[in-house]
Scaffold this active site. Structure first.
Site, PDB file in Angstrom:
ATOM      1  NE  ARG A   1      -2.703  11.661  -3.206  1.00 11.14           N
ATOM      2  CZ  ARG A   1      -2.927  10.349  -3.068  1.00 11.14           C
ATOM      3  NH1 ARG A   1      -2.811   9.764  -1.897  1.00 11.14           N
ATOM      4  NH2 ARG A   1      -3.277   9.637  -4.113  1.00 11.14           N
TER       5      ARG A   1
ATOM      6  NE  ARG B   1      -3.732  -2.325   2.270  1.00 12.12           N
ATOM      7  CZ  ARG B   1      -4.994  -2.400   1.838  1.00 12.12           C
ATOM      8  NH1 ARG B   1      -5.638  -1.313   1.446  1.00 12.12           N
ATOM      9  NH2 ARG B   1      -5.637  -3.549   1.821  1.00 12.12           N
TER      10      ARG B   1
END
Ligand code: AP5
Length: 220
Positions: free
Chosen positions: A172, A160
């Site tokens: 983000r 991950r």
């Protein structure tokens, strides 16, 4: 044909790019993957980028433009490049225009994946990939056919991303709205942008993209 996949984090850019590579022989140019490789290698670029990426912010334009410029010098891009995660600022879009013109390459389409942002945190926090070949999976939306075994290479180790947590995803997304979403206008003025419903199932999104590519090939 060279295309840009545009969309916020988790929109499905990487998922669709991997499929275009597998089924149409195109070449995926993911600045995120290139930066993660630089971080893993401990290169000067990686050392500069790591903390920025972990915080969910954008790496400076000069760094990513340099990476893409070098990558476009490799002969395999003649098979058709998929720009995945680049450009992300208007400065990067301007630089890409110049790079493509210098190298005699043309942009065929900008495919904008439209998504419901409420779904993105779920998509990203459930994402994982094969540690051997990089094939992407999701805890619920795309599982290997055989539990714990990669469909593509048979690998049994998965990983991950460190920036795939809810807080970083929100950072983000903020960067995306402030700096990346405006580049749709840059290409829209040239009639290059095609919207695709990124909330449809993965196969349906792919079918929409392929339809656009085939239309563009026919009309060019
Ligand atoms: P990057 O690696 O580019 O990440 P990102 O843009 O945030 O995009 P993601 O990879 O998170 O999402 P995706 O759209 O590819 O979604 P995916 O297909 O995996 O960038 C990481 C960092 O690097 C940046 O924050 C920045 O710091 C730096 N960086 C990179 N490029 C840069 C640049 N040009 N300039 C400056 N900095 C840069 O899908 C997500 C999950 O959803 C998967 O599990 C998938 O299976 C699932 N899924 C996909 N489609 C569907 C669907 N239709 N339905 C259900 N599930 C789906």
């Amino acid at each position: 044909m060279n295309i840009i996949l545009l969309g916020p984090p988790g929109a499905g850019k990487g998922t669709q790019a991997q499929r275009l590579v597998a089924e149409r022989g195109m070449v995926q140019l993911s600045t995120g993957d290139m930066l993660r490789a630089a971080v893993a290698a401990g290169s000067p670029v990686g050392l500069r980028a790591k903390a920025i990426m972990d915080a969910g912010q954008l790496v400076p334009d000069d760094v990513v433009i340099g990476i893409i410029s070098d990558r476009l010098d490799q002969p395999d891009v003649a098979k058709g490049a998929i720009f995945d995660g680049f450009p992300r600022t208007t400065a990067q879009a301007d630089a890409l225009d110049s790079l493509l013109a210098d190298k005699g390459l043309r942009l065929g389409a900008v495919i904008a994946l439209t998504v419901d942002e409420d779904a993105l945190v779920d998509r990203i926090t459930g994402r994982y990939a094969c540690a051997t070949c990089g094939e992407g999976y999701h805890d619920r939306y795309k599982q290997p056919k055989q539990d714990g075994v990669c469909d593509i290479c048979g690998g049994t180790t998965f990983k991950r991303r460190p920036d795939d947590n809810a807080d970083t995803v929100r950072a983000r997304l903020a960067e995306y709205h402030a700096k990346t979403a405006p580049i749709a206008d840059h290409y829209g003025q040239r009639g290059l942008v095609r919207n695709v419903d990124g909330m449809a199932e993965i196969d349906a999104v792919y079918s929409q993209i392929v339809m656009i590519l085939d239309e563009r090939v026919t009309s060019s």
